[in-house]
Design a protein around this motif. Structure first.
Motif, short mmCIF file in Angstrom:
data_model
loop_
_atom_site.label_atom_id
_atom_site.label_comp_id
_atom_site.label_asym_id
_atom_site.label_seq_id
_atom_site.Cartn_x
_atom_site.Cartn_y
_atom_site.Cartn_z
N ASP A 4 -1.43 15.43 -9.06
CA ASP A 4 -0.79 15.31 -10.36
C ASP A 4 0.05 14.03 -10.51
O ASP A 4 0.77 13.87 -11.49
N VAL A 5 -0.05 13.12 -9.53
CA VAL A 5 0.75 11.89 -9.55
C VAL A 5 -0.03 10.78 -10.23
O VAL A 5 -1.21 10.56 -9.95
N ARG A 6 0.65 10.04 -11.12
CA ARG A 6 0.05 8.89 -11.79
C ARG A 6 0.40 7.61 -11.04
O ARG A 6 1.41 7.54 -10.35
N ILE A 7 -0.41 6.60 -11.23
CA ILE A 7 -0.17 5.31 -10.56
C ILE A 7 1.19 4.75 -10.95
O ILE A 7 1.90 4.17 -10.12
N SER A 8 1.58 4.94 -12.19
CA SER A 8 2.87 4.40 -12.66
C SER A 8 4.05 5.05 -11.96
O SER A 8 5.17 4.52 -12.00
N ASP A 9 3.84 6.21 -11.32
CA ASP A 9 4.92 6.91 -10.62
C ASP A 9 5.16 6.36 -9.21
O ASP A 9 6.19 6.65 -8.60
N ILE A 10 4.21 5.60 -8.68
CA ILE A 10 4.27 5.19 -7.29
C ILE A 10 5.53 4.39 -6.95
O ILE A 10 6.17 4.65 -5.91
N PRO A 11 5.95 3.41 -7.77
CA PRO A 11 7.16 2.64 -7.38
C PRO A 11 8.45 3.45 -7.39
O PRO A 11 9.47 2.98 -6.87
N LYS A 12 8.43 4.64 -7.97
CA LYS A 12 9.67 5.39 -8.13
C LYS A 12 10.06 6.19 -6.90
O LYS A 12 11.21 6.61 -6.76
N LYS A 13 9.11 6.42 -5.99
CA LYS A 13 9.39 7.20 -4.79
C LYS A 13 8.79 6.50 -3.58
O LYS A 13 7.87 5.70 -3.71
N PRO A 14 9.32 6.79 -2.38
CA PRO A 14 8.82 6.10 -1.18
C PRO A 14 7.37 6.44 -0.87
O PRO A 14 6.88 7.52 -1.19
N VAL A 15 6.70 5.49 -0.24
CA VAL A 15 5.33 5.65 0.20
C VAL A 15 5.32 5.82 1.71
O VAL A 15 5.89 4.99 2.44
N GLY A 16 4.69 6.86 2.22
CA GLY A 16 4.60 7.06 3.65
C GLY A 16 3.45 6.26 4.24
O GLY A 16 2.38 6.17 3.64
N ILE A 17 3.69 5.68 5.40
CA ILE A 17 2.68 4.83 6.02
C ILE A 17 2.73 5.03 7.53
O ILE A 17 3.80 5.24 8.11
N TYR A 18 1.58 4.99 8.18
CA TYR A 18 1.56 5.30 9.61
C TYR A 18 1.99 4.13 10.49
O TYR A 18 2.45 4.32 11.61
N LEU A 19 1.84 2.92 10.00
CA LEU A 19 2.34 1.74 10.71
C LEU A 19 2.64 0.65 9.70
O LEU A 19 1.75 0.28 8.91
N GLU A 20 3.84 0.14 9.73
CA GLU A 20 4.20 -0.95 8.83
C GLU A 20 3.86 -2.28 9.52
O GLU A 20 4.74 -3.04 9.91
N VAL A 21 2.58 -2.51 9.66
CA VAL A 21 2.08 -3.74 10.29
C VAL A 21 1.23 -4.48 9.27
O VAL A 21 0.75 -3.89 8.29
N PRO A 22 1.00 -5.78 9.46
CA PRO A 22 0.33 -6.58 8.44
C PRO A 22 -0.99 -6.02 7.94
O PRO A 22 -1.24 -5.99 6.72
N VAL A 79 -2.19 -2.97 7.81
CA VAL A 79 -2.10 -1.73 7.04
C VAL A 79 -1.42 -1.97 5.69
O VAL A 79 -1.87 -1.46 4.66
N ILE A 80 -0.36 -2.78 5.67
CA ILE A 80 0.29 -3.04 4.39
C ILE A 80 -0.57 -3.95 3.51
O ILE A 80 -0.48 -3.90 2.28
N PHE A 81 -1.42 -4.77 4.13
CA PHE A 81 -2.37 -5.59 3.37
C PHE A 81 -3.37 -4.68 2.66
O PHE A 81 -3.73 -4.91 1.50
N PHE A 82 -3.81 -3.63 3.33
CA PHE A 82 -4.69 -2.62 2.73
C PHE A 82 -4.01 -1.96 1.54
O PHE A 82 -4.58 -1.85 0.45
N LEU A 83 -2.77 -1.53 1.72
CA LEU A 83 -2.01 -0.92 0.64
C LEU A 83 -1.87 -1.88 -0.53
O LEU A 83 -2.00 -1.49 -1.70
N ASP A 84 -1.61 -3.14 -0.24
CA ASP A 84 -1.43 -4.14 -1.29
C ASP A 84 -2.69 -4.32 -2.12
O ASP A 84 -2.62 -4.56 -3.33
N GLN A 85 -3.87 -4.22 -1.48
CA GLN A 85 -5.12 -4.36 -2.23
C GLN A 85 -5.21 -3.29 -3.32
O GLN A 85 -5.58 -3.58 -4.48
N TYR A 86 -4.84 -2.08 -2.98
CA TYR A 86 -4.87 -0.99 -3.95
C TYR A 86 -3.82 -1.19 -5.04
O TYR A 86 -4.09 -1.00 -6.24
N LEU A 87 -2.62 -1.58 -4.63
CA LEU A 87 -1.56 -1.79 -5.61
C LEU A 87 -1.93 -2.89 -6.60
O LEU A 87 -1.72 -2.75 -7.82
#
Length: 250
Positions: free
Chosen positions: A20-38, A40-48
């Motif tokens: 039930d979450v919209r894309i516009s809601d994503i910046p309002k709450k934290p995003v869980g990630i298994y490793l904050e390494v380049p 993985v965050i590069f992958f997340l950035d592609q989607y964003l």
């Protein structure tokens, strides 16, 4: 020092969002990630970026894969980046939907071999080549249909010995979600100005654009492809069953 790209995640890494979450809601709450390494965050950035956002627009929290899925199931995260088998658990038990996987951005999470430069300098060149030769032989073995049952048994007994049990279908899904390069593809990726060089340049630009670049670098500063290219050229030349490699354009 990077010494070879051997494979990449090809669907195993997933961005999972509550239904039930919209894309516009994503910046309002934290995003869980298994490793904050380049990678993985590069992958997340592609989607964003595909949704009009940037990595700097979100706040990420790093957790172990099992804890991450557990918190998603308990509604403490609306969005997580996780990989199988924990990604499967989060999706099935947490009311999640997979919005993209690493297969949507081919090669965005490469995997391979790395060592300290000081250690690499102590390895005789011929021994270094043998390491890559051994890997190429193992990959060729794993891709033969007659070995599939034994391969899956190895996964069950060793790779996932402390997790599961997993059905054959689950194991097959996890295998399908990793693209292990055969010799020609691996040569394409690891050669001078090949796919990995291009990836490293793009990764550098992403880090710089998000104020995450701690130290300037060029691909050749952190990647020594001498031994892997030598081994793969030998493998392809000596094995008539290996198709000829072509220049990588990615």
């Amino acid at each position: 020092m990077l010494i070879a790209e051997t494979n990449w995640s090809h669907g195993g890494d997933k961005i999972i969002v509550k239904k039930d979450v919209r894309i516009s809601d994503i910046p309002k709450k934290p995003v869980g990630i298994y490793l904050e390494v380049p990678s993985v965050i590069f992958f997340l950035d592609q989607y964003l970026q595909d949704n009009g956002l940037k990595y700097k627009d979100v706040r990420v929290i790093e957790m172990e894969t099992d804890t991450l899925s557990e918190n998603f199931i308990k509604d403490r995260f609306n969005v997580i980046v996780n990989y199988d088998p924990e990604a499967i658990r989060a999706e099935r038990k947490g009311g999640g939907r997979v919005v993209v996987t690493s297969a949507d951005y081919e090669g965005c999470i490469p995997e391979g071999l790395i060592t300290l430069k000081s250690i690499l300098e102590t390895i005789p060149p011929e021994d270094h080549v043998k390491i890559h030769n051994g890997w190429a032989k193992a990959v060729a073995w794993s891709k033969k249909p007659d070995n599939r049952a034994e391969y899956m048994d190895i996964m069950r007994k060793y790779t996932y010995r402390f997790r599961g049990p997993f059905s054959d279908a689950d194991l097959q899904e996890m295998l399908n979600n990793v693209s292990i390069h055969d010799a020609p593809r691996q040569l394409e990726r690891n050669q001078d100005d090949g796919g990995l060089y291009t990836y490293l340049r793009n990764l550098r630009d992403f880090l710089a654009g998000n104020d995450l670049l701690r130290k300037e670098f060029k691909p050749e500063d952190i990647f020594d492809n001498t031994a892997v290219v030598t081994a793969l050229e030998q493998k392809i030349a000596s094995d008539p069953q290996e198709p000829a490699a072509t220049q990588d354009t990615k």
